[in-house]
Design a protein around this motif. Structure first.
Motif, short mmCIF file in Angstrom:
data_model
loop_
_atom_site.label_atom_id
_atom_site.label_comp_id
_atom_site.label_asym_id
_atom_site.label_seq_id
_atom_site.Cartn_x
_atom_site.Cartn_y
_atom_site.Cartn_z
N UNK A 41 -2.73 8.79 -12.33
CA UNK A 41 -2.71 7.80 -11.25
C UNK A 41 -1.82 8.25 -10.11
N UNK A 42 -1.31 7.28 -9.35
CA UNK A 42 -0.40 7.52 -8.22
C UNK A 42 -1.05 8.48 -7.21
N UNK A 43 -0.26 9.44 -6.74
CA UNK A 43 -0.75 10.33 -5.69
C UNK A 43 -1.99 11.10 -6.12
N UNK A 44 -2.10 11.40 -7.43
CA UNK A 44 -3.27 12.15 -7.90
C UNK A 44 -4.54 11.35 -7.62
N UNK A 90 2.25 1.21 -13.34
CA UNK A 90 2.62 0.99 -11.92
C UNK A 90 2.00 2.03 -11.02
N UNK A 91 1.12 2.87 -11.58
CA UNK A 91 0.57 3.99 -10.79
C UNK A 91 -0.92 3.92 -10.56
N UNK A 92 -1.47 2.75 -10.83
CA UNK A 92 -2.85 2.47 -10.39
C UNK A 92 -2.83 1.13 -9.67
N UNK A 93 -1.70 0.86 -9.03
CA UNK A 93 -1.30 -0.48 -8.66
C UNK A 93 -0.55 -1.00 -9.90
N UNK A 130 4.78 -0.99 3.43
CA UNK A 130 4.28 -1.02 2.06
C UNK A 130 3.86 0.39 1.65
N UNK A 131 3.54 0.57 0.35
CA UNK A 131 3.13 1.88 -0.14
C UNK A 131 1.87 2.32 0.60
N UNK A 132 1.81 3.58 1.05
CA UNK A 132 0.62 4.10 1.74
C UNK A 132 -0.51 4.41 0.76
N UNK A 133 -0.73 3.52 -0.18
CA UNK A 133 -1.83 3.70 -1.14
C UNK A 133 -2.04 2.40 -1.92
N UNK A 134 -3.29 2.07 -2.15
CA UNK A 134 -3.59 0.89 -2.99
C UNK A 134 -3.11 1.12 -4.42
N UNK A 135 -3.00 2.35 -4.83
CA UNK A 135 -2.71 2.67 -6.24
C UNK A 135 -1.20 2.89 -6.48
N UNK A 136 -0.43 1.99 -5.89
CA UNK A 136 1.03 2.04 -6.07
C UNK A 136 1.54 0.60 -6.21
#
Ligand code: KE4
Length: 435
Positions: A164-167, A218-221, A402-408
């Motif tokens: 997840x996360x950045x990946x 916490x790394x896929x949202x 906010x986090x620059x990704x939905x998955x955070x």
């Protein structure tokens, strides 16, 4: 900056800095998710933080809900933490030899998480999980590792599988450069599906060294474990002699003083930690049962080492932070602040008829722009990431980061006051009209 009622964010200096950074640093960043790949646009370069506020190189100010991805639960540049770090570094930053500070931090962690009978300090969450996997394999003399889709445990070769996360943000859940041999022992299963784990372990449990899980993902949202899931993992691992590793790098001291394991009253065999225990300086750690940890060099045969592990500067930052976090009223305050924000954001979505699914635990939360509940990686990936990008930029324009990704995850700190939280909700109400 608002100009004729239109919010215009001047980011010329960030843009210039990003152009220059790309000359020297791959993608202009030292960690991929910072590059705004998930939301588009040019990353903001910051120059200072104070409390819940960040200031960028163009002197724009933002209320920060990234908190350096979790460590800054007290807010940026907390005065007493900074003072103690300054004192520590004035006496030397690293000796490459034991100090009493390492013992003090170990004690503070053990007091909060009794499952950790012994602990080894490292310098990042990745080092912690990499070492924990090696230890589990050395202890059990087995090779297999079970992880879960959408969970991220740092950039460990054997764990960059459906990560997840950045990946995920950058669409590379499995990275090139990792030989098939390195991942052939890794089994990746859907998160929150206990029967999948039961089936695999019934078939090859005796070959599995460990199960590593973000007990709260916490790394896929932010995705919460289903009722009975963690208990199921504990029961299955006990039955097959498998080491249960709770990766609490993000959730340790975040969701509760004792982490997820204290909320669900489950004792993992090993816990990995990072982020908050470093108080904003680089620290990771892995710890657990004495009978397992005593297999680590120099008293055991499983090798692991680190030049700056336990360095006095980082230990001091962690000690100063965890000593403040011993006050139980702090977690009550964090819970109240986060509930206020989450409730407000949910109301904005409902009133604006924006399909969204909201999750929250302790002082981490997530707004998934989707029509359905998010319980695993498959449902998380169905989110409307274009809408998230509009949310992100709309809020950024108004001074909310906010986090620059939905998955955070989004993080609330002790420094976020009702004023900032209510202003965030008001800003979202405005932004919601255009996403
Ligand atoms: P680090 O190596 O980045 O210190 O920690 C890796 C890690 C391990 N386990 C969990 C549960 C984690 O969340 C992390 C790192 N978290 C990401 C944020 N989702 C770090 C941000 C980044 O990669 O820049």
């Amino acid at each position: 900056m608002v100009h004729f009622g239109i919010s215009i964010l001047i980011t010329e200096k960030s843009k210039k800095a990003f152009t220059e950074a790309q000359e020297f640093i791959p993608g202009g960043v030292n960690s991929p998710v910072r590059a705004f790949g998930g939301v588009g646009g040019t990353p903001i370069f910051f120059k200072s933080g104070s409390g819940c506020q960040l200031t960028d190189v163009d002197d724009n100010k933002y209320v920060d809900y990234v908190g350096s991805w979790g460590p800054l639960i007290l807010g940026h540049a907390e005065p007493s933490v900074v003072a103690r770090i300054q004192d520590a570094v004035a006496k030397g930053t690293s000796f490459g030899a034991p100090t009493e500070l390492e013992v003090r931090l170990a004690q503070l962690i053990k007091e909060a998480m009794p499952s950790i009978e012994k602990i080894r300090m490292v310098n990042s969450g990745t080092e912690a999980t990499m070492s924990a996997i090696r230890l589990a394999r050395g202890f059990t003399k087995r090779d297999g590792v079970i992880k879960f889709e959408g969970c991220y445990h740092g950039h460990v070769d054997s764990l960059l599988v459906q990560a997840g996360s950045g990946a995920t943000t950058l669409g590379a859940p499995d990275s090139p450069g990792i030989p098939q041999d390195f991942v052939k022992h890794t089994i990746s299963l859907p998160y929150n599906d206990i029967e999948a784990v039961r089936d695999v372990c019934a078939r090859c449990g005796k070959e599995i060294a460990c199960i590593i899980v973000e007990a709260v993902a916490g790394n896929m949202g932010v995705v919460l474990p289903k009722k009975g899931y963690l208990e199921g993992l504990r029961e299955i691992t006990q039955k097959h002699g498998i080491v249960l590793i709770f990766d609490e790098v993000m959730t340790g001291f975040r969701v509760a003083h004792g982490g997820v394991q204290s909320i669900y009253n489950i004792k993992p065999d090993i816990t990995t930690l990072g982020k908050i225990i470093g108080g904003g300086l680089p620290v990771g750690a892995y710890g657990g049962k004495k009978e397992i940890m005593d297999n680590i060099s120099p008293i055991g045969a499983v090798y692991q080492a680190g030049t700056l592990s336990g360095n006095p500067a980082a230990m001091t930052a962690g000690i100063a932070t965890l000593e403040i976090l011993k006050d139980p009223s702090i977690y009550k305050k964090l819970e109240e602040k986060t509930k206020r924000l989450a409730t407000g954001m949910e109301k904005v979505c409902n009133d604006a008829k924006i399909p969204a699914y909201h999750t929250r635990i302790g002082s981490m939360l997530c707004t998934f722009f989707t029509e359905q509940p998010v319980t695993d990686y498959a449902t998380a990936k169905k989110c409307n990431t274009k809408r998230y990008a509009k949310f992100f930029h709309g809020m950024l324009e108004k001074g909310y980061y906010f986090a620059p990704s939905q998955f955070e995850a989004a993080f609330v700190s002790l420094a976020h006051g009702e004023k900032e939280i209510d202003a965030t909700i008001a800003a979202f109400k405005d932004v919601a009209k255009n996403i």
